[in-house]
Design a protein around this motif. Sequence first.
Motif, PDB file in Angstrom:
ATOM      1  N   ILE A 114       0.841  -1.202   0.000  1.00  0.00           N
ATOM      2  CA  ILE A 114       0.000   0.000   0.000  1.00  0.00           C
ATOM      3  C   ILE A 114       0.874   1.249   0.000  1.00  0.00           C
ATOM      4  CG2 ILE A 114      -2.146  -0.929   0.942  1.00  0.00           C
ATOM      5  CD1 ILE A 114      -1.254   0.004   3.694  1.00  0.00           C
ATOM      6  N   LYS A 115       0.370   2.250  -0.719  1.00  0.00           N
ATOM      7  CA  LYS A 115       1.156   3.478  -0.917  1.00  0.00           C
ATOM      8  C   LYS A 115       1.032   4.413   0.270  1.00  0.00           C
ATOM      9  CE  LYS A 115       1.569   3.729  -5.855  1.00  0.00           C
ATOM     10  NZ  LYS A 115       2.213   2.425  -5.681  1.00  0.00           N
ATOM     11  N   ASN A 132       0.874   8.227   1.839  1.00  0.00           N
ATOM     12  CA  ASN A 132       0.272   9.470   1.325  1.00  0.00           C
ATOM     13  C   ASN A 132       1.319  10.590   1.252  1.00  0.00           C
ATOM     14  OD1 ASN A 132       0.616  10.465   3.917  1.00  0.00           O
ATOM     15  ND2 ASN A 132      -1.481  10.001   4.550  1.00  0.00           N
ATOM     16  N   ASP A 176      -1.727   5.378   4.306  1.00  0.00           N
ATOM     17  CA  ASP A 176      -2.990   6.025   3.989  1.00  0.00           C
ATOM     18  C   ASP A 176      -4.165   5.155   4.445  1.00  0.00           C
ATOM     19  OD1 ASP A 176      -3.777   8.368   1.872  1.00  0.00           O
ATOM     20  OD2 ASP A 176      -5.288   6.792   2.039  1.00  0.00           O
ATOM     21  N   GLU A 196      -6.270   3.815   1.588  1.00  0.00           N
ATOM     22  CA  GLU A 196      -5.559   2.730   0.894  1.00  0.00           C
ATOM     23  C   GLU A 196      -5.703   1.428   1.666  1.00  0.00           C
ATOM     24  OE1 GLU A 196      -2.550   2.021  -1.509  1.00  0.00           O
ATOM     25  OE2 GLU A 196      -4.131   3.045  -2.612  1.00  0.00           O
ATOM     26  N   ARG A 228      -9.060  -0.056   1.326  1.00  0.00           N
ATOM     27  CA  ARG A 228      -9.278  -0.582  -0.013  1.00  0.00           C
ATOM     28  C   ARG A 228      -8.808  -2.039  -0.145  1.00  0.00           C
ATOM     29  NH1 ARG A 228      -6.547  -0.659  -4.549  1.00  0.00           N
ATOM     30  NH2 ARG A 228      -4.689   0.307  -3.651  1.00  0.00           N
TER      31      ARG A 228
END
Length: 480
Positions: A185-186, A188, A194, A197, A200
Amino acid sequence: MAEVIYTKSKTGRRGVKFPASGVAEKDLSKFIAENLLNKAKIKLPELTELDVMRYFTNLSQKNFSIDNVFYPLGSCTMKYNPKINEYTAGLDGFTNIHPEQNEEFAQGALELMYNLQEQLKEITGMDAISLQPAAGAHGEFAGMLIVKKYFEKIGEKRTKVIIPDSAHGTNPATAKMCGFDTVEIKSNSDGLVDVEELKRVLDNETAAIMMTNPNTLGLFEENILEFSKLVHEAGALLYYDGANLNAIMGITKPRIMGFDIVHLNLHKTFSTPHGGGGPGAGPIGVTENLADFLPVPVVGFNGEKYFLNYDLKDTIGKVKAYYGNFGILVRAYTYILMMGGKGLRQVSEDAVLNANYLKEKLKNTYKLPYDKICMHEFVLSGDLQKEKGVNTMGIAKRLMDSNIHPPTVYFPLIVHEAMMIEPTETESKETLDNFIEVMKEINREIDEDPELVLERPVKTPVSRVDETLAARQPNLRFCE
Ligand SMILES: *Cc1c(COP(=O)(O)O)cnc(C)c1O
């Protein structure tokens, strides 16, 4: 170029001379099986004691170590290793003990391990600790095996492990080795995980999320309580990579943040010389409901005696010969006792102060991608200098000519030309000011003549090497 000791050998040179023996010589080859006898002459260098001493002393001085230079290697917590640690670890009672020795006669060693488990429980807030794993990555491995076995036991099929893009490479590698699929996961724009994220990707196939807090950008994951709530609601476990514990001791605990499993790097946070691959210790801690899964043995106490407990019903088994890396445990124990609770808190506060001081003084010269209060380390980018012709590797190499070990470079991966700087708490203001001055000087040199900077280092035993070749085919120049 360093010469190997064999080139200094002169036939007949000796360090010591023994008086003639009063006992008759006996040929021992009669007592050893023919096939086990070494028929070749053993090739050993022949030197005087002085030759040997100078050779090794000079060799050791070619090294960059925390004992002779400032060593701001981010993520690795290259803190000062108090020499009293070496004294206690070298005590006869510890060095002459045998791992097969009867527990009855090893009560002191077991008591030390038991007390260390208790201290680490207090520091992390976890309910049970196993000292078995030999390093951080090894702790991760043990932790992920626990995750796996836990879900097998409760009959849930969960295949995914979520890992932030700022994570240390050992996190995804470990999850994969334990048979999980990794989901990245990225972060922010603030450099934090995030929440959206996470939502999700989090689902009922998620076994765990592995997090480092403060993360590898040196930033505290402010939303950690929201993450742990979400992760637990999804039925998954939260794994704490404790490599950055140096920033939070006595201030907060992984347990308070909601973590279920943690590993600590004793060689980082609790001061043991490490580097060049070892040695280390990576104890893991867990919450009550996972205590039976820990690697064995753990050390118990029945009110009278300390004992090795192999009797955990869901244990993942053994992950290390005997009882962990005992010498490192002695050092960590010594350090914790020496600092005391208040002292450990001050360690963290001073580490954070030192990092913020450097960050503020350097941010007008080097790009600071995440400009906010950091924890015990921070990450600069060499982008501006790269535009002028010298990349981060060039800056790192140049630093060595000023007797400073380079910071961690090109990690974390989410910052271009990253320089990850961790000063640790024991460095004086003078040392920090010198580092600031050198970093500014390097920038001036880049403005004046980048080509010249790229020729550095010139004061080290070897200058620039082909990094790939040096790693893949090291020329150790051993005798032929
Ligand atoms: C050092 C480190 C590790 C790995 O620990 P080792 O003791 O080197 O195996 C894992 N994660 C982070 C963030 C680290 O800094």
